[in-house]
Design an enzyme around this catalytic site. Structure first.
Site, PDB file in Angstrom:
ATOM      1  N   HIS A  84      -2.959  -4.668  -7.511  1.00 13.45           N
ATOM      2  CA  HIS A  84      -3.356  -4.786  -8.929  1.00 13.45           C
ATOM      3  C   HIS A  84      -4.831  -5.068  -8.904  1.00 13.45           C
ATOM      4  CE1 HIS A  84       0.415  -4.420 -11.212  1.00 13.45           C
ATOM      5  NE2 HIS A  84       0.952  -4.879 -10.207  1.00 13.45           N
ATOM      6  N   ASP A 104       2.389  -9.253  -6.225  1.00 15.42           N
ATOM      7  CA  ASP A 104       3.356  -8.395  -6.577  1.00 15.42           C
ATOM      8  C   ASP A 104       3.074  -6.808  -6.660  1.00 15.42           C
ATOM      9  OD1 ASP A 104       1.755  -8.718  -8.817  1.00 15.42           O
ATOM     10  OD2 ASP A 104       2.937  -7.692 -10.144  1.00 15.42           O
ATOM     11  N   GLU A 105       4.122  -5.985  -6.432  1.00 18.87           N
ATOM     12  CA  GLU A 105       3.874  -4.593  -6.811  1.00 18.87           C
ATOM     13  C   GLU A 105       2.654  -3.921  -5.785  1.00 18.87           C
ATOM     14  OE1 GLU A 105       5.823  -3.725 -11.010  1.00 18.87           O
ATOM     15  OE2 GLU A 105       3.584  -4.169 -10.875  1.00 18.87           O
ATOM     16  N   VAL A 106       2.920  -4.449  -4.516  1.00 18.51           N
ATOM     17  CA  VAL A 106       1.850  -3.707  -3.422  1.00 18.51           C
ATOM     18  C   VAL A 106       2.491  -2.719  -3.077  1.00 18.51           C
ATOM     19  CG1 VAL A 106       0.464  -4.269  -1.575  1.00 18.51           C
ATOM     20  CG2 VAL A 106       0.972  -6.295  -3.360  1.00 18.51           C
ATOM     21  N   GLU A 162       7.924 -11.263  -4.988  1.00 18.06           N
ATOM     22  CA  GLU A 162       7.686 -10.789  -3.543  1.00 18.06           C
ATOM     23  C   GLU A 162       6.815 -11.668  -2.652  1.00 18.06           C
ATOM     24  OE1 GLU A 162       7.027  -7.568  -6.781  1.00 18.06           O
ATOM     25  OE2 GLU A 162       7.071  -9.543  -6.946  1.00 18.06           O
TER      26      GLU A 162
END
Length: 519
Positions: free
Chosen positions: A231, A294-296, A327
């Site tokens: 992000h 998050d969301e890597v 995460e």
């Protein structure tokens, strides 16, 4: 409850012998007026006061102590106590607490009662305190840039419902909103835009100081989030040389992951150090720094864990504690850390969303969802606490259900709300329990607190933001504060008259047909 009631009217007065409570009294008087209530005043004469405030020892308060973690740094040295005792009878209103914050919470209950019945307060005795110490709202100021005046309005909403943490999501792919000394490119380039061509911007250090002071006066702690290593596209627009190479490539011409910082580049860590120094300076009251995590997608597991560990070390070296999205449990957690649980949907619930995505995106998310099953057990094994933010119940960017009682709101209802989420009713935000309904949680001691989140993909301005926050914010406040299981009908009857204050304050709220509103 006892038989009878009292009315607070213009000219009624508030007495306290404690000088340290006078600032709180001033905030209360101003808030009651803004709610459309009576014009009250402070007095130095006890015998004529209708409301009397008193600081007492904690032994005089009978509500149980709160579970969870506090977000404010002050409570690490001096344990906080938000409990209070409130009594209303023919002699007036008497409020006791052992701390300034407890007095503020008790006055907030009095505010709610006053707003509910135009100043008429029933005779009652209350011994009260929160179930959880961390009661939060995460506000995305990236996808749509929300200015200081809008954020102050959100702080006012939080204060009215005893939400004591405003988690500011300050960085993401669409923009960078934090001023960092010596790094003007972050705001000049990274902060220039927002989602779907909306105007960008950032919060200057002076504006942030004003927001922190405003929140602190209302016992709300602002917790900053700097999302990393993913992000990070806004930061990489300012510093493109810090992007991560695709696995197996050796040059930037072969391609980079466009939103992920390169853990192997020391320039990344120089940037992280400068940003964290700015965060520590601008958020002096927060015990925690949220590092996102998050969301890597596209980063090998070992590289991700290495990045998280080094980022955690950098935060701790500055005397702060670490929180991140769930995460982050892949990193080396301690008992002082917290992970924010958000992936609560079952495979059956997620399937319709995944099927609407491109194949490569669907495959990445499927792997991430499978990994998420071990996040809470891993965190609990390390002694960390869980901040409960289940997306199916606590993400306020889900569309509203039902039909608005005001037909003019139907266009907004169908426009605002993330299309990947199914519509969520007001009742669904109340009919659950943070302990019983959170996967792998055995008891309240494992929970840091409860936090809602409002993401701004479809929110274009202040009106949209408030439309999605109210009346949902009251439900998350109920879940975070009250130990009792909420009965929907009883909750709805308490919620209905709160709309009076929202309307008088000019807040834009959703007039759902689930409630028989009292205006």
């Amino acid at each position: 409850m006892t038989h009878g009631s009292s009315r607070l009217a213009d000219g009624d007065t508030i007495f306290t012998a404690d000088v340290e409570l006078r600032e709180i009294v001033g905030v209360f008087i101003a808030d009651v007026i803004a709610d459309g209530g009576p014009v009250l005043a402070e007095t130095r004469v006890l015998s004529t006061a209708q409301v009397v405030l008193e600081l007492v020892t904690s032994a005089e308060l009978s509500a149980p102590a709160a579970e969870g973690l506090r977000a404010d740094a002050a409570s690490l040295a001096t344990p906080a106590d938000e409990r209070y005792g409130l009594e209303v009878d023919a002699h007036g209103v008497r409020l006791k607490a052992s701390t300034r914050e407890g007095i503020h919470r008790g006055l907030t209950t009095l505010r709610q009662l006053v707003a509910s019945a135009d100043g008429v307060v029933p005779f009652l005795r209350i011994q009260d305190g929160p179930r959880f110490s961390w009661r939060g709202l995460a506000l995305d100021v990236v996808r749509t840039f929300h200015d200081p005046s809008t954020i102050r309005r959100v702080i006012d909403m939080c204060s009215l419902y005893k939400i004591n943490v405003l988690h500011l999501h300050l960085t993401d792919n669409e923009g960078w909103r934090l001023e960092v000394p010596g790094r003007p490119a972050l705001t000049e380039i990274g902060g220039a835009g927002a989602r779907d061509g909306r105007p960008g911007g950032h919060l200057s250090a002076a504006e942030m100081a004003g927001l922190v002071a405003y929140a602190t006066a209302r016992f709300v702690t602002i917790v900053p989030e700097i999302d990393m290593p993913g992000h990070s596209a806004a930061a990489l627009r300012a510093y493109p040389e810090l992007a991560t190479l695709h696995e197996g490539t050796s040059s930037r011409s072969s391609g980079v992951i466009p939103d992920t910082l390169d853990h192997r580049n020391e320039g990344t860590w120089a940037l992280v150090d400068d940003v964290l120094d700015a965060v520590v300076t601008q958020f002096p009251h927060s015990a925690y720094i949220h590092i996102g995590a998050d969301e890597v997608f596209g980063l090998p597991d070992d590289a991700y864990s290495w990045f998280v560990e080094r980022a955690m070390t950098a935060v701790r070296a500055r005397g702060r504690r670490v929180i991140g999205w769930q995460e982050m449990a892949a990193g080396p957690l301690t008992r002082h850390d917290a992970i924010q649980y958000w992936i609560d949907a079952t495979p059956e619930e997620v399937a319709p969303m995944l099927n609407r995505l491109p194949a490569h995106r669907r495959d990445l998310l499927s792997v991430a969802l499978e990994k998420s099953r071990t996040d809470i057990p891993n965190a609990l094994a390390a002694g960390a606490r869980i901040l409960v933010s289940p997306a199916t119940r606590a993400y306020f960017d889900a569309p509203h259900t039902g039909s608005p009682l005001d037909p003019a709101q139907e266009k907004t209802r169908t426009r605002v709300g993330h299309s990947l989420y199914p519509p969520v009713s007001l009742r669904a935000g109340v009919d659950w329990d943070p302990v019983a309904d959170t996967r792998d949680i055995q008891d309240a001691t494992q929970i840091a607190g409860v936090e809602a989140a409002i993401w701004s993909e479809t929110i274009t301005d202040r009106d949209d933001l408030e439309f999605m926050l109210l009346p949902r914010l009251c439900g998350i406040a109920e879940k975070a504060w009250s130990v009792h299981t909420s009965d929907w009908e009883e909750y709805a009857s308490r919620l209905a008259p709160q709309a009076r204050a929202w309307t008088r304050r000019g807040w834009n709220w959703y007039r759902t047909d689930e409630i028989d509103w009292i205006l």
